[in-house]
Design a protein around this motif. Structure first.
Motif, PDB file in Angstrom:
ATOM      1  N   MET A  11     -24.399  91.770  63.047  1.00 47.16           N
ATOM      2  CA  MET A  11     -23.339  92.692  63.460  1.00 47.16           C
ATOM      3  C   MET A  11     -22.465  93.032  62.254  1.00 47.16           C
ATOM      4  N   ARG A  12     -22.328  94.322  61.988  1.00 45.43           N
ATOM      5  CA  ARG A  12     -21.353  94.860  61.026  1.00 45.43           C
ATOM      6  C   ARG A  12     -21.067  93.967  59.824  1.00 45.43           C
ATOM      7  N   GLY A  13     -21.921  94.019  58.838  1.00 45.70           N
ATOM      8  CA  GLY A  13     -21.715  93.171  57.658  1.00 45.70           C
ATOM      9  C   GLY A  13     -21.989  91.730  57.993  1.00 45.70           C
ATOM     10  N   PRO A  14     -23.177  91.467  58.581  1.00 46.61           N
ATOM     11  CA  PRO A  14     -23.476  90.112  59.057  1.00 46.61           C
ATOM     12  C   PRO A  14     -23.264  89.066  57.967  1.00 46.61           C
ATOM     13  N   GLY A  15     -22.699  87.951  58.321  1.00 44.77           N
ATOM     14  CA  GLY A  15     -22.477  86.873  57.365  1.00 44.77           C
ATOM     15  C   GLY A  15     -21.319  87.156  56.435  1.00 44.77           C
ATOM     16  N   ALA A  16     -21.438  88.231  55.682  1.00 37.96           N
ATOM     17  CA  ALA A  16     -20.406  88.569  54.697  1.00 37.96           C
ATOM     18  C   ALA A  16     -19.043  88.749  55.363  1.00 37.96           C
ATOM     19  N   THR A  17     -19.037  89.320  56.558  1.00 42.77           N
ATOM     20  CA  THR A  17     -17.748  89.634  57.180  1.00 42.77           C
ATOM     21  C   THR A  17     -16.996  88.369  57.602  1.00 42.77           C
ATOM     22  N   PRO A  18     -17.567  87.492  58.425  1.00 43.65           N
ATOM     23  CA  PRO A  18     -16.827  86.244  58.713  1.00 43.65           C
ATOM     24  C   PRO A  18     -16.682  85.368  57.473  1.00 43.65           C
ATOM     25  N   GLY A  19     -17.712  85.359  56.607  1.00 43.56           N
ATOM     26  CA  GLY A  19     -17.628  84.552  55.386  1.00 43.56           C
ATOM     27  C   GLY A  19     -16.476  84.992  54.512  1.00 43.56           C
ATOM     28  N   SER A  20     -16.268  86.296  54.414  1.00 46.62           N
ATOM     29  CA  SER A  20     -15.202  86.812  53.557  1.00 46.62           C
ATOM     30  C   SER A  20     -13.831  86.472  54.117  1.00 46.62           C
ATOM     31  N   PHE A  21     -13.732  86.358  55.417  1.00 41.24           N
ATOM     32  CA  PHE A  21     -12.436  85.967  55.984  1.00 41.24           C
ATOM     33  C   PHE A  21     -12.047  84.582  55.458  1.00 41.24           C
ATOM     34  N   ALA A  22     -13.007  83.662  55.424  1.00 41.33           N
ATOM     35  CA  ALA A  22     -12.711  82.310  54.941  1.00 41.33           C
ATOM     36  C   ALA A  22     -12.464  82.316  53.432  1.00 41.33           C
ATOM     37  N   LEU A  23     -13.404  82.859  52.685  1.00 46.09           N
ATOM     38  CA  LEU A  23     -13.299  82.796  51.226  1.00 46.09           C
ATOM     39  C   LEU A  23     -12.074  83.547  50.714  1.00 46.09           C
ATOM     40  N   GLU A  24     -11.880  84.769  51.187  1.00 42.40           N
ATOM     41  CA  GLU A  24     -10.807  85.590  50.641  1.00 42.40           C
ATOM     42  C   GLU A  24      -9.425  85.173  51.148  1.00 42.40           C
ATOM     43  N   SER A  25      -9.378  84.500  52.278  1.00 38.54           N
ATOM     44  CA  SER A  25      -8.112  83.872  52.682  1.00 38.54           C
ATOM     45  C   SER A  25      -7.805  82.697  51.768  1.00 38.54           C
ATOM     46  N   ALA A  26      -8.823  81.888  51.489  1.00 39.34           N
ATOM     47  CA  ALA A  26      -8.611  80.688  50.665  1.00 39.34           C
ATOM     48  C   ALA A  26      -8.210  81.070  49.238  1.00 39.34           C
ATOM     49  N   VAL A  27      -8.833  82.116  48.697  1.00 34.58           N
ATOM     50  CA  VAL A  27      -8.465  82.570  47.349  1.00 34.58           C
ATOM     51  C   VAL A  27      -7.000  83.015  47.336  1.00 34.58           C
ATOM     52  N   ASP A  28      -6.576  83.675  48.401  1.00 37.30           N
ATOM     53  CA  ASP A  28      -5.169  84.088  48.498  1.00 37.30           C
ATOM     54  C   ASP A  28      -4.248  82.866  48.572  1.00 37.30           C
ATOM     55  N   GLU A  29      -4.720  81.824  49.231  1.00 36.53           N
ATOM     56  CA  GLU A  29      -3.924  80.591  49.309  1.00 36.53           C
ATOM     57  C   GLU A  29      -3.768  79.966  47.926  1.00 36.53           C
ATOM     58  N   VAL A  30      -4.830  80.038  47.140  1.00 37.48           N
ATOM     59  CA  VAL A  30      -4.752  79.504  45.778  1.00 37.48           C
ATOM     60  C   VAL A  30      -3.722  80.296  44.972  1.00 37.48           C
ATOM     61  N   ALA A  31      -3.785  81.621  45.070  1.00 34.18           N
ATOM     62  CA  ALA A  31      -2.825  82.462  44.333  1.00 34.18           C
ATOM     63  C   ALA A  31      -1.401  82.117  44.748  1.00 34.18           C
ATOM     64  N   ALA A  32      -1.195  81.924  46.044  1.00 33.30           N
ATOM     65  CA  ALA A  32       0.150  81.608  46.533  1.00 33.30           C
ATOM     66  C   ALA A  32       0.623  80.264  45.991  1.00 33.30           C
ATOM     67  N   ARG A  33      -0.272  79.296  45.985  1.00 23.56           N
ATOM     68  CA  ARG A  33       0.114  77.962  45.485  1.00 23.56           C
ATOM     69  C   ARG A  33       0.474  78.008  44.009  1.00 23.56           C
ATOM     70  N   LEU A  34      -0.203  78.891  43.276  1.00 22.42           N
ATOM     71  CA  LEU A  34       0.055  78.994  41.843  1.00 22.42           C
ATOM     72  C   LEU A  34       1.187  79.966  41.528  1.00 22.42           C
ATOM     73  N   GLY A  35       1.656  80.680  42.553  1.00 24.88           N
ATOM     74  CA  GLY A  35       2.664  81.706  42.316  1.00 24.88           C
ATOM     75  C   GLY A  35       2.132  82.866  41.487  1.00 24.88           C
ATOM     76  N   LEU A  36       0.841  83.137  41.631  1.00 28.44           N
ATOM     77  CA  LEU A  36       0.174  84.188  40.847  1.00 28.44           C
ATOM     78  C   LEU A  36      -0.073  85.418  41.712  1.00 28.44           C
ATOM     79  N   ASP A  37      -0.061  86.575  41.087  1.00 22.75           N
ATOM     80  CA  ASP A  37      -0.508  87.802  41.748  1.00 22.75           C
ATOM     81  C   ASP A  37      -1.982  87.620  42.137  1.00 22.75           C
ATOM     82  N   PRO A  38      -2.305  87.787  43.414  1.00 17.93           N
ATOM     83  CA  PRO A  38      -3.705  87.577  43.815  1.00 17.93           C
ATOM     84  C   PRO A  38      -4.688  88.509  43.108  1.00 17.93           C
ATOM     85  N   ILE A  39      -4.217  89.640  42.624  1.00 21.30           N
ATOM     86  CA  ILE A  39      -5.115  90.506  41.839  1.00 21.30           C
ATOM     87  C   ILE A  39      -5.348  89.884  40.464  1.00 21.30           C
ATOM     88  N   GLU A  40      -4.295  89.403  39.870  1.00 21.56           N
ATOM     89  CA  GLU A  40      -4.414  88.759  38.559  1.00 21.56           C
ATOM     90  C   GLU A  40      -5.357  87.552  38.637  1.00 21.56           C
TER      91      GLU A  40
END
Ligand code: MOS
Length: 690
Positions: A341-370
């Motif tokens: 369904m709609r981006g199988p695997g990648a879609t739910p997987g990206s919710f986990a991975l890309e949320s966690a990467v954002d959490e790392v940026a927040a913990r470091l006080g870094l711009d998530p793009i940087e």
């Protein structure tokens, strides 16, 4: 002027809006019978009785097909994931999940079939069911490695131990349903010893092949057409129950049979995206360099059929971490067998991975793009292979500029507008691209036109229009001289409208056929037909990392008194190769982002733990984003070109959906300061009490 790259409205647009386009249930057929599907009401057990005699005398009823009277199907039949017992309908008295078809009632009219199906007494011997999916389920086992093995790069534990910051979290996504506007339907009949079906599916060649295998017919005895299909999204990617049951009935009664599923039956008896339960650990240095990514996604399957929800796809592609480990786990439970369904695997997987990467940026006080720019890989982080092209940095930079990211205060909960908290978020995505071997034929007609025949399907995306443009350019003639024939298994082997690989696969075959045709054009003979098959050319490609890439930006407003999340803006920037038709490609990407918004805020198949049944089996209970939920959505292309594709194409089918839910969840964190790690972002989850 090149047709490829020019915005064109859909060729069949007028036919669709005037009602002349015929879908599978529209085809006028003489002597037509109607089948109504009866589905099980229990989640596991056996059929004790089906009292067919009780309905045989009802008006118009010709008969009931059940496990005692159905033809035997071939248990070896299946599609992409091997033998598929999900297809073995009406073969025995076993009920493997709620909503499993147990009978087909056949009558002269739709109303008569429905009335008799409603009156058919069916009783069951119930057995204990297990629909309680979780990563800790004792039946959990490694997933098939059809998309490649788990990643094992470097020493994840050592790198985590050496990291200044470690984020460890668990993310969950629910069962979800494709919900194409057109419910699954088919009209099927025999012509002599040849089976004819007009069916709602994403790939008539594959559907015909699987159907032939199931009914032990020669492949040339089965013809499946799917001229117009009202949405697919993966849910029509295989052989639907309507097709199997209609063929049984057409065989038994010797007349054409139509079977159209109800909306509820589409939910219960076709397929769904599995629930996922994913653990992620990421370790980083103080400067944001990633030392380790450990991603362990679990997803639900059915014991009836293999299926792989490849949630670790992005984890193997996006970031240059020193160590990467993935463990993809399948958990068999007694539910409807899941499928793409709609981006199988990648879609739910990206919710986990890309949320966690954002959490790392927040913990470091870094711009998530940087943070992301500091972890751009030079080669595939797991494969070590070169990228055919990447352009993720261009997506981030271009998107950030358009969205107005530079002004963002990266601290959470800093923007208030009256009672609302406002935040922005970003997430990036990849989706694998490429072409799958397909065949095409081109005929130079006596009148100067070219008939281009390819077993493609247009599921509403604009495939007809795109392929006409590709054919016109490849033959170096105006589009008016192209007559495209698609959506017919008789046109030969061709990939399905799926995996974001329809346009690439079909275009390549058309381009090869066109090259052969141009060599023969001095030939005076007309009509003249050439054929092409891309198996060899595609097989000769060097292994590389080939993906489309994107960055998605979201702005949300959150009312903590009610828990309501409103998405105000969505903006995506996409590197998807050369764009065949900017109008329809943009529509697909905007539609994909809306699907991601819908996943973030609304979509949830709710299962009752006591009965094991799916409860919200209609569009009143299973919420999908409607117009009022959809804000300003922008999709932009960055200049991109796939060097290994003859037309420079990647794909646009799925990447719009991937990571959009993560971008929204990240924006909700930025607005509120609270991480939401379970989808959808329901009111009760967001509501802050006290
Ligand atoms: Mo798609 S989910 O590959 O139809």
């Amino acid at each position: 002027m090149s047709e490829v790259g020019t915005a064109r409205p859909r060729i069949e647009g007028r036919a669709k809006v005037t009602g002349r386009a015929r879908y599978a249930a529209d085809e006028p057929v003489e002597d037509l019978l109607h089948g109504w599907v009866v589905v099980s009401t229990v989640s596991r057990g056996r059929i004790r009785s089906i009292d067919t005699a009780a309905v045989l005398g009802m008006p118009g009823v010709l008969g009931v097909i059940d496990h005692r009277s159905a033809p035997r199907l071939n248990p070896e039949a299946g599609m992409f994931f091997g033998p598929d017992a999900g297809l073995l309908l009406l073969q025995d008295d076993v009920v493997p999940h709620a909503g499993r078809p147990v009978a087909l009632v056949v009558a002269e009219t739709l109303e008569q079939a429905r009335a008799a199906a409603g009156a058919l007494p069916v009783t069951y011997v119930e057995e204990p069911h297990d629909t309680a999916f979780s990563a800790e389920h004792p039946a959990a086992r490694p997933a098939l490695t059809i998309y490649g093995p788990d990643a094992d790069v470097g020493d994840v534990d050592a790198e985590l131990a050496a990291s200044a910051v470690v984020v460890g979290a668990r993310y969950r996504t629910p069962e979800q349903h494709c919900c194409a506007m057109e419910p699954h339907a088919v009209t099927a009949w025999w012509e002599g010893d040849r089976l004819q079906a007009i069916d709602a599916n994403q790939g008539p060649f594959f559907a015909a092949g699987t159907l032939a295998a199931l009914f032990s017919l020669r492949p040339d005895q089965v013809r499946v057409r799917s001229e117009h299909v009202g949405g697919g999204f993966g849910g029509k990617g295989g052989v639907g129950p309507q097709l199997i049951l209609a063929v049984m009935a057409a065989t038994r009664f010797g007349r054409p049979v139509r079977v159209a599923l109800t909306r509820e039956q589409v939910f219960l008896a076709t397929s769904m995206r599995p629930a996922t339960d994913q653990r992620v650990r990421i370790g980083a240095d103080p400067d944001g360099r990633l030392r380790a990514i450990h991603h362990e996604p679990a997803y639900s399957v059915s014991p009836l059929a293999e299926y792989v929800e490849n949630c670790a796809e992005l984890t193997k592609t996006l970031y240059a971490a020193t160590a990467i480990r993935t463990r993809l786990t399948a958990v068999p439970v007694d539910t409807l067998p899941p499928f793409s369904m709609r981006g199988p695997g990648a879609t739910p997987g990206s919710f986990a991975l890309e949320s966690a990467v954002d959490e790392v940026a927040a913990r470091l006080g870094l711009d998530p793009i940087e943070l992301r720019l500091r972890n751009e890989p030079v080669v595939g982080p797991v494969s070590g292979l070169p990228f055919s092209g990447r352009n993720l940095v261009a997506c981030l930079r271009d998107g950030a500029r358009r969205f107005g990211w530079a002004d963002r205060d990266h601290r959470p909960r800093t923007r208030r507008e009256g009672p609302l908290l406002v935040g922005t978020g970003v997430a990036v995505a990849s989706f694998s691209s490429g072409a799958i071997p397909s065949s095409a034929a081109i005929t130079a007609e006596a009148d100067g036109t070219f008939t281009v025949a390819i077993g493609a399907t247009d599921i509403g995306t604009g495939a007809r229009t795109a392929l006409t443009a590709v054919a016109a350019d490849a033959l170096r003639v105006p589009a008016e001289r192209i007559r495209l024939r698609i959506a017919d298994s008789d046109l030969g082997f061709a990939w399905v409208a799926g995996g974001s690989r329809g346009t690439t696969s079909w275009s390549w075959a058309i381009t090869e056929a066109a090259a052969a045709m141009r060599e023969r054009l001095s030939d005076p003979e007309r009509p003249l037909t050439v054929t092409a098959d891309t198996a060899q050319a595609i097989g000769a490609l060097e292994p590389k990392e080939r993906h489309a890439f994107s960055a998605v930006f979201a702005e949300v407003a959150v009312d903590l008194a009610t828990g309501e999340v409103r998405v105000r803006r969505l903006l995506g920037t996409f590197a998807v190769g050369r764009v065949v038709n900017p109008l329809t490609a943009r529509s697909q990407l905007v539609g994909g982002m809306i699907m991601g918004l819908s996943m973030a805020l609304h979509e949830e198949g709710v299962r009752d733990p006591v009965s094991g049944r799916h409860l919200n089996t209609d569009l009143a209970g299973y919420h999908i984003a409607s117009h009022a939920d959809v804000p300003e959505v922008e999709a932009h292309f960055v200049a991109d070109h796939e060097p290994d594709d003859p037309s420079g194409l990647k794909g646009v089918g799925e990447i719009g959906t991937v990571s959009t839910a993560a971008a929204i969840a990240n924006a909700v964190w930025h607005a509120t300061g609270t991480r939401q790690r379970t989808l959808p972002l329901r009111l009760d989850r967001v509501l802050e009490v006290g």
